[in-house]
Design a protein around this motif. Structure first.
Motif, PDB file in Angstrom:
ATOM      1  N   ALA A   1       0.832  -1.208   0.000  1.00 21.25           N
ATOM      2  CA  ALA A   1       0.000   0.000   0.000  1.00 21.25           C
ATOM      3  C   ALA A   1       0.863   1.252   0.000  1.00 21.25           C
ATOM      4  O   ALA A   1       0.559   2.244  -0.690  1.00 21.25           O
ATOM      5  CB  ALA A   1      -0.930  -0.015   1.210  1.00 21.25           C
ATOM      6  N   ILE A   2       1.948   1.228   0.764  1.00 21.24           N
ATOM      7  CA  ILE A   2       2.849   2.389   0.803  1.00 21.24           C
ATOM      8  C   ILE A   2       3.559   2.561  -0.533  1.00 21.24           C
ATOM      9  O   ILE A   2       3.690   3.685  -1.054  1.00 21.24           O
ATOM     10  CB  ILE A   2       3.861   2.231   1.949  1.00 21.24           C
ATOM     11  N   ILE A   3       4.024   1.449  -1.115  1.00 22.46           N
ATOM     12  CA  ILE A   3       4.699   1.531  -2.412  1.00 22.46           C
ATOM     13  C   ILE A   3       3.764   2.091  -3.472  1.00 22.46           C
ATOM     14  O   ILE A   3       4.134   2.984  -4.257  1.00 22.46           O
ATOM     15  CB  ILE A   3       5.239   0.143  -2.823  1.00 22.46           C
ATOM     16  N   VAL A   4       2.521   1.603  -3.514  1.00 21.36           N
ATOM     17  CA  VAL A   4       1.550   2.095  -4.494  1.00 21.36           C
ATOM     18  C   VAL A   4       1.260   3.580  -4.256  1.00 21.36           C
ATOM     19  O   VAL A   4       1.177   4.380  -5.203  1.00 21.36           O
ATOM     20  CB  VAL A   4       0.252   1.266  -4.431  1.00 21.36           C
ATOM     21  N   GLY A   5       1.106   3.961  -2.995  1.00 16.90           N
ATOM     22  CA  GLY A   5       0.831   5.353  -2.681  1.00 16.90           C
ATOM     23  C   GLY A   5       1.939   6.285  -3.138  1.00 16.90           C
ATOM     24  O   GLY A   5       1.682   7.360  -3.698  1.00 16.90           O
ATOM     25  N   LEU A   6       3.199   5.885  -2.919  1.00 18.43           N
ATOM     26  CA  LEU A   6       4.333   6.741  -3.275  1.00 18.43           C
ATOM     27  C   LEU A   6       4.631   6.709  -4.766  1.00 18.43           C
ATOM     28  O   LEU A   6       4.880   7.746  -5.382  1.00 18.43           O
ATOM     29  CB  LEU A   6       5.581   6.312  -2.487  1.00 18.43           C
ATOM     30  N   VAL A   7       4.621   5.513  -5.360  1.00 20.45           N
ATOM     31  CA  VAL A   7       5.057   5.360  -6.751  1.00 20.45           C
ATOM     32  C   VAL A   7       3.968   5.767  -7.744  1.00 20.45           C
ATOM     33  O   VAL A   7       4.257   6.344  -8.799  1.00 20.45           O
ATOM     34  CB  VAL A   7       5.512   3.908  -7.014  1.00 20.45           C
ATOM     35  N   LEU A   8       2.701   5.476  -7.442  1.00 20.56           N
ATOM     36  CA  LEU A   8       1.611   5.811  -8.350  1.00 20.56           C
ATOM     37  C   LEU A   8       0.782   7.001  -7.852  1.00 20.56           C
ATOM     38  O   LEU A   8       0.459   7.913  -8.622  1.00 20.56           O
ATOM     39  CB  LEU A   8       0.689   4.599  -8.533  1.00 20.56           C
ATOM     40  N   GLY A   9       0.434   6.988  -6.565  1.00 22.36           N
ATOM     41  CA  GLY A   9      -0.443   8.028  -6.036  1.00 22.36           C
ATOM     42  C   GLY A   9       0.159   9.418  -6.120  1.00 22.36           C
ATOM     43  O   GLY A   9      -0.522  10.378  -6.529  1.00 22.36           O
ATOM     44  N   LYS A  10       1.436   9.561  -5.760  1.00 22.91           N
ATOM     45  CA  LYS A  10       2.059  10.889  -5.769  1.00 22.91           C
ATOM     46  C   LYS A  10       2.109  11.490  -7.173  1.00 22.91           C
ATOM     47  O   LYS A  10       1.648  12.631  -7.370  1.00 22.91           O
ATOM     48  CB  LYS A  10       3.459  10.812  -5.157  1.00 22.91           C
ATOM     49  N   PRO A  11       2.664  10.787  -8.187  1.00 19.40           N
ATOM     50  CA  PRO A  11       2.713  11.418  -9.513  1.00 19.40           C
ATOM     51  C   PRO A  11       1.337  11.678 -10.111  1.00 19.40           C
ATOM     52  O   PRO A  11       1.123  12.717 -10.753  1.00 19.40           O
ATOM     53  CB  PRO A  11       3.514  10.412 -10.360  1.00 19.40           C
ATOM     54  N   ILE A  12       0.383  10.752  -9.909  1.00 21.19           N
ATOM     55  CA  ILE A  12      -0.970  10.979 -10.432  1.00 21.19           C
ATOM     56  C   ILE A  12      -1.595  12.208  -9.772  1.00 21.19           C
ATOM     57  O   ILE A  12      -2.180  13.066 -10.446  1.00 21.19           O
ATOM     58  CB  ILE A  12      -1.849   9.734 -10.203  1.00 21.19           C
ATOM     59  N   GLY A  13      -1.477  12.306  -8.451  1.00 22.34           N
ATOM     60  CA  GLY A  13      -2.062  13.435  -7.737  1.00 22.34           C
ATOM     61  C   GLY A  13      -1.404  14.749  -8.079  1.00 22.34           C
ATOM     62  O   GLY A  13      -2.088  15.760  -8.334  1.00 22.34           O
ATOM     63  N   VAL A  14      -0.059  14.784  -8.096  1.00 19.25           N
ATOM     64  CA  VAL A  14       0.654  16.033  -8.371  1.00 19.25           C
ATOM     65  C   VAL A  14       0.379  16.513  -9.785  1.00 19.25           C
ATOM     66  O   VAL A  14       0.016  17.684 -10.009  1.00 19.25           O
ATOM     67  CB  VAL A  14       2.174  15.833  -8.153  1.00 19.25           C
ATOM     68  N   PHE A  15       0.543  15.621 -10.767  1.00 14.57           N
ATOM     69  CA  PHE A  15       0.339  16.029 -12.166  1.00 14.57           C
ATOM     70  C   PHE A  15      -1.129  16.363 -12.424  1.00 14.57           C
ATOM     71  O   PHE A  15      -1.442  17.387 -13.057  1.00 14.57           O
ATOM     72  CB  PHE A  15       0.798  14.913 -13.107  1.00 14.57           C
ATOM     73  N   GLY A  16      -2.044  15.522 -11.950  1.00 14.28           N
ATOM     74  CA  GLY A  16      -3.460  15.734 -12.212  1.00 14.28           C
ATOM     75  C   GLY A  16      -3.983  17.029 -11.618  1.00 14.28           C
ATOM     76  O   GLY A  16      -4.656  17.806 -12.303  1.00 14.28           O
ATOM     77  N   PHE A  17      -3.675  17.289 -10.356  1.00 12.43           N
ATOM     78  CA  PHE A  17      -4.166  18.514  -9.710  1.00 12.43           C
ATOM     79  C   PHE A  17      -3.490  19.754 -10.300  1.00 12.43           C
ATOM     80  O   PHE A  17      -4.113  20.821 -10.396  1.00 12.43           O
ATOM     81  CB  PHE A  17      -3.947  18.444  -8.197  1.00 12.43           C
TER      82      PHE A  17
END
Length: 451
Positions: A342-358
């Motif tokens: 869950a932490i790996i997914v949050g950092l590796v996928l969640g961060k770039p999707i959230g930063v770029f998308g927002f």
């Protein structure tokens, strides 16, 4: 106004670029030292000295005054005490950037702010979805923040081949989401409140505000008051590091001695004839003391404190924190545990999707604007780097997770941060190669990437 022909002329932009450039240089060097500290902690935690190394950080240190006990483990003093200075400097940099520097334009500041919000919201949502109904859901804050030193260290590998605007964007974003993370720590990971201690802490903050209004400028006075506030917060149940954030944001940005007054005071000193005539001359000595104080007070308290403390934070506090918290036993480790994934997914996928998308939504809606020189491909590359959550992730993990889960959590943080760093660096390599090829193909001599 008399010009000084013994140095380069000053530009208004120097007020913004010089503190920013100095901050970047320290962060880049600190990132390398931080990496060495992580590798050393991992090596010692998996060596024959493992027990002694891990036990060293649990040594109790402190004082007892009757019923009042201030005994804490060495790790606690590092994580809650030294890291308060880290958050204090972070708040100083945020306030300087917003009031005096590169974030004074609201629409330019809105871009990294929107990216920071997305970089917190999306990873948390992914973490909660993957950890639904399982132990460890309370640790959602672990995937929120970005490690400034590591991110700037990665960017330093590329020198002038990447736009300066990307460094500014990521630095501002990291500051915003670190402050957001510490507010989450204060609200979500505190203990039962001791209202008496909290009241004393708030009283101390009021005293500092009054002292500032009265014109008291002694750093030792504020340091003693700040230490007392920290002790009150530490006892109150509110996480003590929030004291650093509050005091940093309270630090004044205005200067006491104007440029005109400084030149007049220095002119009086320089007008005196050369020689050793000031020995025994009370008036001459008084002029020198006044000139020294004027030089000091010609910088705002925010700038002075940032210049004084930032090297200590980058080269001492953060490496010590890494040594105390990055030591995790690799032998027999299970990377397949839900919390690690869950932490790996949050950092590796969640961060770039959230930063770029927002960030994209903020620009499309007109709330934010792209900084000149910054393009969406480079924002994408930087978004991957924001998944390096080392320092704040470990900090929050120590508060949120039970000891028996901590090894799996640390493995997830280290693995996710390493994957995010690798992905971001690879994308930047690709972009810089494409920019170099485009420049050679067109035969232009323009500097900097054009992607």
């Amino acid at each position: 106004m008399i010009d000084n022909y013994e140095s380069l002329p000053h530009e208004t932009a120097d007020i913004i670029t010089r503190p920013f450039a100095r901050f970047l240089k320290i962060e880049a060097a600190a990132g390398g030292l931080l990496l060495l500290a992580v590798l050393l902690a991992l090596a010692l935690a998996n060596s024959p000295w493992q027990e002694a190394f891990l036990g060293f950080w649990e040594i109790p240190i402190g004082l007892t005054f009757g019923p009042v006990d201030f005994t804490r483990s060495l790790r606690h003093w590092i994580n809650d005490g030294l890291m308060t200075l880290f958050f204090f400097v972070l708040s100083l940099e945020l306030k300087r950037a917003i009031v005096l520097g590169e974030l004074r334009n609201p629409r330019q500041a809105a871009l990294p702010f929107a990216g920071a919000v997305g970089g917190m919201v999306v990873p948390v949502c992914l973490f909660l979805a993957l950890m639904s109904g399982q132990p460890g859901m309370h640790g959602w804050g672990t995937v929120m923040a970005t490690d400034t030193a590591f991110v700037i260290g990665c960017l330093a590998l590329f020198g002038s081949r990447i736009p300066t605007a990307l460094r500014l964007f990521l630095l501002s974003l990291a500051i915003f989401d670190d402050v957001g993370a510490i507010l989450v720590v204060a609200l979500g990971y505190g203990e039962a409140l001791n209202w008496s201690a909290l009241g004393l802490g708030l009283l101390g903050i009021g005293i500092i505000a009054a002292a500032s209004r009265l014109g008291i400028r002694s750093v030792p006075v504020y340091f003693c008051l700040g230490a007392a506030i920290w002790l009150c917060f530490d006892t109150s149940g509110v996480h003590a590091t929030i004291a650093g954030v509050i005091l940093g944001l309270m630090t004044p940005t205005r200067i006491w001695v104007s440029d005109v007054r400084l030149r007049a005071i220095l002119g009086r000193v320089l007008a005196a004839p050369a020689g050793d005539h000031r020995q025994g001359d009370a008036a001459g000595q008084r002029d020198l003391r006044q000139a020294g104080r004027a030089l000091t007070e010609s910088l705002s308290p925010v700038e002075r404190l940032e210049m004084m403390l930032h090297p200590w934070v980058g080269f001492a506090i953060m490496p010590i924190f890494a040594l105390a918290n990055a030591g995790v036993t690799i032998d027999g480790a299970d990377f397949g545990q839900p919390v690690s994934l869950a932490i790996i997914v949050g950092l590796v996928l969640g961060k770039p999707i959230g930063v770029f998308g927002f960030s994209w939504l903020a620009v499309r809606s007109g709330l934010a604007m792209l900084t000149p020189g910054l393009s969406w491909p480079f924002i994408m590359a930087g978004s991957f780097l924001t998944g390096i959550g080392f320092t704040m992730s470990l900090f929050i993990a120590g508060l949120a997770f039970d000891p028996e889960m901590l090894s799996a959590v640390k493995l997830g943080i280290l693995s996710g941060s390493a994957i995010a760093a690798t992905a971001g660096i690879l994308v930047l390599i690709l972009l810089t190669l494409l920019a170099a090829y485009a420049k050679s193909a067109t035969g232009t001599g323009d500097k900097g990437p054009k992607i």
